[in-house]
Design an enzyme around this catalytic site. Structure first.
Site, PDB file in Angstrom:
ATOM      1  N   SER A   1      -1.216   1.205   5.846  1.00 48.66           N
ATOM      2  CA  SER A   1      -2.594   1.588   5.600  1.00 48.66           C
ATOM      3  C   SER A   1      -3.481   1.136   6.778  1.00 48.66           C
ATOM      4  O   SER A   1      -3.124   1.398   7.925  1.00 48.66           O
ATOM      5  CB  SER A   1      -3.053   0.992   4.260  1.00 48.66           C
ATOM      6  OG  SER A   1      -4.316   1.491   3.907  1.00 48.66           O
TER       7      SER A   1
ATOM      8  N   ASP B   1      -1.877  11.793   0.218  1.00 49.47           N
ATOM      9  CA  ASP B   1      -1.174  10.693  -0.459  1.00 49.47           C
ATOM     10  C   ASP B   1      -2.083   9.973  -1.456  1.00 49.47           C
ATOM     11  O   ASP B   1      -1.800   8.878  -1.886  1.00 49.47           O
ATOM     12  CB  ASP B   1      -0.589   9.717   0.561  1.00 49.47           C
ATOM     13  CG  ASP B   1      -1.636   8.808   1.201  1.00 49.47           C
ATOM     14  OD1 ASP B   1      -2.851   9.042   0.989  1.00 49.47           O
ATOM     15  OD2 ASP B   1      -1.249   7.860   1.911  1.00 49.47           O
TER      16      ASP B   1
ATOM     17  N   HIS C   1      -0.466   6.434  -1.653  1.00 47.76           N
ATOM     18  CA  HIS C   1      -0.894   5.600  -0.535  1.00 47.76           C
ATOM     19  C   HIS C   1      -0.428   4.139  -0.658  1.00 47.76           C
ATOM     20  O   HIS C   1       0.083   3.554   0.291  1.00 47.76           O
ATOM     21  CB  HIS C   1      -2.416   5.651  -0.426  1.00 47.76           C
ATOM     22  CG  HIS C   1      -2.936   4.985   0.799  1.00 47.76           C
ATOM     23  ND1 HIS C   1      -2.724   5.493   2.057  1.00 47.76           N
ATOM     24  CD2 HIS C   1      -3.640   3.843   0.967  1.00 47.76           C
ATOM     25  CE1 HIS C   1      -3.287   4.695   2.949  1.00 47.76           C
ATOM     26  NE2 HIS C   1      -3.849   3.696   2.312  1.00 47.76           N
TER      27      HIS C   1
END
Ligand SMILES: *[C@@H]1O[C@H](CO)[C@@H](O)[C@H](O)[C@H]1NC(C)=O
Ligand SMILES: *[C@@H]1O[C@H](CO)[C@@H](O)[C@H](O)[C@H]1NC(C)=O
Ligand SMILES: *[C@@H]1O[C@H](CO)[C@@H](O)[C@H](O)[C@H]1NC(C)=O
Length: 447
Positions: free
Chosen positions: A221, A387, A422
């Protein structure tokens, strides 16, 4: 002579069965020939150690702790917030349950806030607030979200330890100041200059400890944004010498993502503070550079309306106007114009072997409708593919940019995991297994 070693040999196929498939594939050729040659039992542990390149984990945005120290220059907005003045370092973003327990949420938001300094073109703390990131170097010192104890690469760390990685020997962590964003080349960031030097030293030390092996840099991320910017900031000769592989899992691409716009308008959903819902964290969040660095870029999102109101629409071209309309302070809007708008879509390939792993086929925010133009109201959300955080169009743009560079293209692999989200891309068993395979693959590639 036929005792323990032979027994161990018989056990080996069984041992291999319980290893994750990537490592099994990797170890098998070595183990198949060694015992016959010199008659000694192979030691999977040693074999594992012998092949592991050091790995450095850069976690997501909520995962780095932050400590603060309040000096005499600090002027608290309410006396209560001055309670820690002169008492040395304390965990400011640390045990988030502590914040409500000590009626510290308001003070936390104040002391976390950044101020944009237009003269230095850089962000700084409030006067009298000093900050530092603890546990640099360790993969065991990240912030833990009590509601999601697997987040912040905890599940991945356990998997890495299971195959022989050891914190401080082969496994490292590089937490960062979550409020700040890595600068584009030519931009000032005192905090990141310091962090990049720390990370350089960490990787050099890790390599030295491991017979000069290059390091694998793994970012999840926002940690992927940080890891990529770090590699881009290093001299090419250094990269060649020290970076084995860059692995970016669900890293927001330079083209940006739409959910950041929602967080800016309605409050961040990424920082967990019990009793403090996202809208209440908004004033603090809006001072962070990390809040706006991944805003959607005109080159990829074009003129399509990202924020719709009855009176006017905002596309990626109008994000500074949107921030002003949503109530961002003048300094934050200026910072956005100077630091983010000018650097959107400025892409440099990292020029090291790179693997990107992204989830797809999950509902991902594409447009927000605040019909009455009231950004305090709950927006109507329009979804597309991605995502759950990163829009598919951004992922595709990133792949295209990587492939345009011929030399980078040879060193680039992009993986899409159907249905991975995610955050769960590094926690769900099946996705984690795939991520581990890529880490093992990166270990295996010669060079
Ligand atoms: C975090 O803070 C809460 C409330 O103050 C406390 O009960 C808990 O033990 C703390 N957890 C850790 C890991 O320190
Ligand atoms: C804003 O965008 C919506 C959705 O695309 C469109 O229907 C509307 O006409 C636009 N409004 C203005 C004022 O441009
Ligand atoms: C995410 O994708 C998976 C697989 O396609 C699906 O089962 C799940 O419902 C999706 N979740 C959301 C919120 O879109």
């Amino acid at each position: 002579m036929a005792g323990a070693p032979t027994q161990l040999l018989r056990l080996l196929p069984l041992l291999l069965l319980v290893l994750p498939s990537g490592l099994r594939e990797y170890l098998s050729p070595e183990i198949n020939h060694r015992p016959e040659e010199d008659g000694t039992a192979p030691d999977p542990g040693v074999a594992g150690d012998a092949v592991l390149h050091p790995i450095v984990l850069v976690p997501g945005v909520s995962c780095s702790k932050l400590e603060a120290r309040l000096t005499g220059a600090y002027r608290p907005s309410v006396p209560r917030c001055g309670a820690m003045k002169g008492k040395g370092w304390f965990g400011l973003w640390d045990n988030c349950s502590d914040l409500p327990a000590h009626h510290y949420v308001h003070c936390f938001m104040e002391q976390m806030s950044l101020v944009y300094d237009p003269v230095a073109d850089d962000y700084r703390n409030l006067p009298g607030v000093e900050t530092r990131v603890p546990n640099f170097g360790s993969a065991r010192g990240f912030q833990i979200n009590p509601e999601h104890p697997d987040w912040c690469l905890q599940a991945l760390r356990r998997e890495l330890e299971r195959i022989g990685y050891r914190d401080g020997d082969t496994l490292f962590g590089a937490p960062y100041d979550l409020r700040r964003a890595p600068p584009m080349p030519g931009q000032t960031s005192r905090a990141y200059s310091f962090y990049f030097r720390q990370l350089t030293r960490l990787i050099e030390d890790a390599s030295r400890r491991n017979q000069g092996r290059k390091a694998i840099l793994f970012g999840h991320s926002f940690g992927g944004t940080v890891a990529l910017a770090f590699v881009q900031s290093t001299p090419m000769a250094w990269r060649d010498r020290y970076i084995k592989h860059l692995i970016l899992a669900a890293a927001p691409p330079a083209a940006g993502v739409v959910p950041t716009v929602k967080y800016a308008a309605s409050g961040p959903e990424v920082l967990y503070v019990p009793t403090a819902p996202p809208p209440s964290l908004r004033p603090m969040w809006r001072t962070f550079e990390s809040a706006v660095v991944n805003f959607p870029s005109p080159a990829v999102f074009g003129r399509r309306p990202l924020v719709v109101t009855a009176r006017r629409n905002y596309s990626a071209h109008d994000m500074a106007e949107f921030l002003a309309a949503a109530g961002f302070g003048a300094a934050s809007v200026l910072a956005f114009r100077r630091r983010e708008v000018t650097s959107m879509d400025r892409f440099q390939p990292p020029m090291v072997p790179t693997t990107c792993i992204n989830g797809v086929s999950n509902e991902t925010l594409e447009q927000l409708v605040y019909w009455d133009g009231d950004f305090n109201a709950r927006p109507v959300l329009v979804y597309g593919d991605g995502d759950g955080f990163i829009n598919l169009v951004s992922m595709l743009a990133f792949d295209e940019q990587m492939r345009q560079q011929n030399e980078q293209n040879k060193l680039f692999k992009s993986i899409r995991l159907e249905g991975a989200r995610h955050s769960t891309i590094v926690t769900d068993d099946w996705a984690l297994k795939r991520v581990m395979q890529e880490i093992l693959e990166a270990n295996r590639i010669s060079g």
